[in-house]
Write an enzyme that holds these catalytic residues in place. Structure first.
Site, mmCIF file in Angstrom:
data_model
loop_
_atom_site.group_PDB
_atom_site.id
_atom_site.type_symbol
_atom_site.label_atom_id
_atom_site.label_comp_id
_atom_site.label_asym_id
_atom_site.label_seq_id
_atom_site.Cartn_x
_atom_site.Cartn_y
_atom_site.Cartn_z
ATOM 1 N N ASP A 1 0.863 -1.199 0.000
ATOM 2 C CA ASP A 1 0.000 0.000 0.000
ATOM 3 C C ASP A 1 0.893 1.240 0.000
ATOM 4 O OD1 ASP A 1 -3.170 0.725 1.230
ATOM 5 O OD2 ASP A 1 -1.608 2.258 1.108
ATOM 6 N N ASP B 1 -3.702 2.377 -5.433
ATOM 7 C CA ASP B 1 -2.426 2.368 -4.708
ATOM 8 C C ASP B 1 -2.174 1.110 -3.875
ATOM 9 O OD1 ASP B 1 -3.892 2.788 -2.283
ATOM 10 O OD2 ASP B 1 -2.242 4.002 -1.494
ATOM 11 N N GLU B 2 -2.942 0.042 -4.099
ATOM 12 C CA GLU B 2 -2.652 -1.170 -3.319
ATOM 13 C C GLU B 2 -2.870 -2.447 -4.115
ATOM 14 O OE1 GLU B 2 -5.467 -2.229 -0.102
ATOM 15 O OE2 GLU B 2 -6.619 -0.476 -0.722
HETATM 16 P P1 TTP Z 1 -5.255 5.146 1.144
HETATM 17 O O1 TTP Z 1 -4.242 4.089 0.828
HETATM 18 O O2 TTP Z 1 -6.367 4.798 2.071
HETATM 19 O O3 TTP Z 1 -4.535 6.403 1.780
HETATM 20 P P2 TTP Z 1 -3.138 7.058 1.434
HETATM 21 O O4 TTP Z 1 -2.378 6.256 0.428
HETATM 22 O O5 TTP Z 1 -3.353 8.495 1.080
HETATM 23 O O6 TTP Z 1 -2.399 7.049 2.832
HETATM 24 P P3 TTP Z 1 -1.809 5.816 3.640
HETATM 25 O O7 TTP Z 1 -2.037 4.588 2.828
HETATM 26 O O8 TTP Z 1 -0.356 6.136 3.814
HETATM 27 O O9 TTP Z 1 -2.555 5.815 4.928
HETATM 28 O O10 TTP Z 1 -5.914 5.686 -0.188
HETATM 29 C C1 TTP Z 1 -5.194 5.798 -1.415
HETATM 30 C C2 TTP Z 1 -5.627 7.062 -2.136
HETATM 31 O O11 TTP Z 1 -7.032 7.058 -2.336
HETATM 32 C C3 TTP Z 1 -5.324 8.334 -1.373
HETATM 33 O O12 TTP Z 1 -4.003 8.814 -1.584
HETATM 34 C C4 TTP Z 1 -6.379 9.260 -1.878
HETATM 35 C C5 TTP Z 1 -7.559 8.376 -2.216
HETATM 36 N N1 TTP Z 1 -8.579 8.470 -1.142
HETATM 37 C C6 TTP Z 1 -9.637 9.367 -1.315
HETATM 38 O O13 TTP Z 1 -9.724 10.035 -2.339
HETATM 39 N N2 TTP Z 1 -10.564 9.467 -0.304
HETATM 40 C C7 TTP Z 1 -10.503 8.751 0.858
HETATM 41 O O14 TTP Z 1 -11.355 8.888 1.747
HETATM 42 C C8 TTP Z 1 -9.393 7.826 1.017
HETATM 43 C C9 TTP Z 1 -9.267 7.020 2.284
HETATM 44 C C10 TTP Z 1 -8.475 7.739 -0.011
HETATM 45 MG MG MG Z 2 -2.158 4.166 0.651
#
Ligand code: TTP
Ligand code: MG
Length: 360
Positions: free
Chosen positions: A10, A108-109
């Protein structure tokens, strides 16, 4: 020896990290990526924030107006999905080179099953480190990786040491890993279920794991009750499922101002067409249908498509067809202004026919 070894990768504060990578001057500053509801400057919600902004209290889903109050010195940027999806493609292709089975879950995962590569968790840790290094060196981004005997444990492990984390949970450590965590941390348990569990006096995953399954079924229903019992004991048999490739490739963008000027629109669409062309070439695909999307200033979405006999991926043909579709849309919709525009190709195949505009 393990039955399976699963990795969950992730990316850290993904959208914000992509923006930082593009603009070095953002390094060290709190960065907040926003979905603006209109063209105003405070309507909408936070998509994500980098870790500097998170420390000041900004988080995903927060209204932009509140984020601006919480973090007045933050750099606020609109989402740029074209950029994130281009970088996401590069990440996935690096991940693909480290495994035979990859399941992309979101932009992103992804899960990787590396069992055919190694059955040793120590070796799996090395694969994860090599993956992290490659992503950092080639893309300038950090990610967090969790390793476990199944998707459930891998997913939960990747979250524990964020950002830039790596956590290995070997099968014999699964119980110790889960027992102290709050029920809300169990992957798949939402706020409502967590509340119900709290009402039942269940304060940890360990306490959930020793509940009578009959009771859980009566409270949550058959399927959910069984699922809670199983997952809280770390059991998850879901395979890492290679998803089929998407059946279409496309891009959208917001125009810098509402317009019905054909030249302006085509100029804006050109980089999108180049990008679609690049992705088709990478996939080794040809298309038969090309579609333009036009979102007009009343926010209505319109499409125009052309399907051709023989599959192609010629850039010239794409540009020619987009020009024709755009011109005919404008002719048929006098007085309408375009706010957003996009192009996508579909009916994809691995075999091509015509190569150039002159063959076409
Ligand atoms: P996440 O992997 O949940 O968050 P992140 O990568 O920003 O942070 P981390 O993993 O380090 O905690 O989500 C991936 C992307 O999805 C994030 O960069 C932006 C988008 N996203 C939204 O647009 N709205 C949301 O509520 C969430 C949780 C994520
Ligand atoms: Mg993330």
């Amino acid at each position: 020896m393990a039955d399976r070894i699963v990795l969950h990768v992730d990316m850290d504060s993904f959208f914000a990290a992509c923006e930082e990578r593009e603009r070095q001057e953002l390094k060290g500053k709190p960065v907040v990526v926003c979905v603006y509801s209109g063209r105003g400057n405070a309507g909408g919600a936070v998509s994500t924030a980098n870790y500097e902004a998170r420390e000041l209290g900004v988080h995903s889903g927060m209204p932009i107006a509140i984020a601006k109050r919480t973090c007045p010195d933050g750099v606020f940027l609109p989402v740029n999905h074209e950029l994130y999806s281009r970088i996401s493609d590069e990440i996935m292709s690096i991940l693909r080179s480290h495994t035979t089975a990859l399941e992309q879950v979101s932009v992103d995962e992804a899960f990787l099953d590396i069992t055919t590569k190694t059955k040793d968790f120590g070796e799996a840790g090395k694969v994860a480190l090599a993956t992290k290094t490659e992503i950092r060196e080639r893309l300038g981004l950090t990610c967090s990786i969790g390793i476990g005997p199944n998707k459930l444990i891998a997913k939960m492990a990747s979250d524990i040491e964020k950002p830039d984390g790596l956590m290995v949970v070997e099968p014999q450590r699964v119980k110790d890993f889960l027992v102290p965590l709050k029920p809300r941390k169990l992957w798949g348990v939402g706020e409502k279920t967590a509340e119900k569990l709290a009402e039942m006096g269940i304060r940890s995953i360990g306490e959930l794991a020793v509940q009578d399954e009959g009771l859980l079924r009566r409270v949550f229903g058959e399927a959910k009750g069984r699922w809670l019992k199983q997952t809280s004991r770390g059991i998850d048999n879901e395979p890492v499922a290679e998803r089929g490739e998407p059946e279409q490739v496309g891009r959208m963008m917001t125009l810098s101002e509402d317009t019905r000027d054909r030249e302006n629109i085509l100029e804006a669409l050109n980089p999108l067409i180049d990008d679609v062309y690049r992705r088709l070439t990478e996939r080794g695909d040809y298309f038969r249908t090309i579609t333009i999307t036009a979102v007009t200033s009343d926010l209505k979405s319109h499409t125009r498509s052309r399907t051709i006999e023989t599959p192609t991926r010629s850039l010239d043909v794409m540009k020619q067809l987009v020009d024709e579709l755009t011109s005919s849309f404008l002719k048929e919709n006098k007085g309408m202004l375009l706010r957003r525009a996009g192009v996508r190709v579909s009916k994809l195949t691995k075999k091509g026919g015509q190569k150039t505009i002159s063959d076409f």
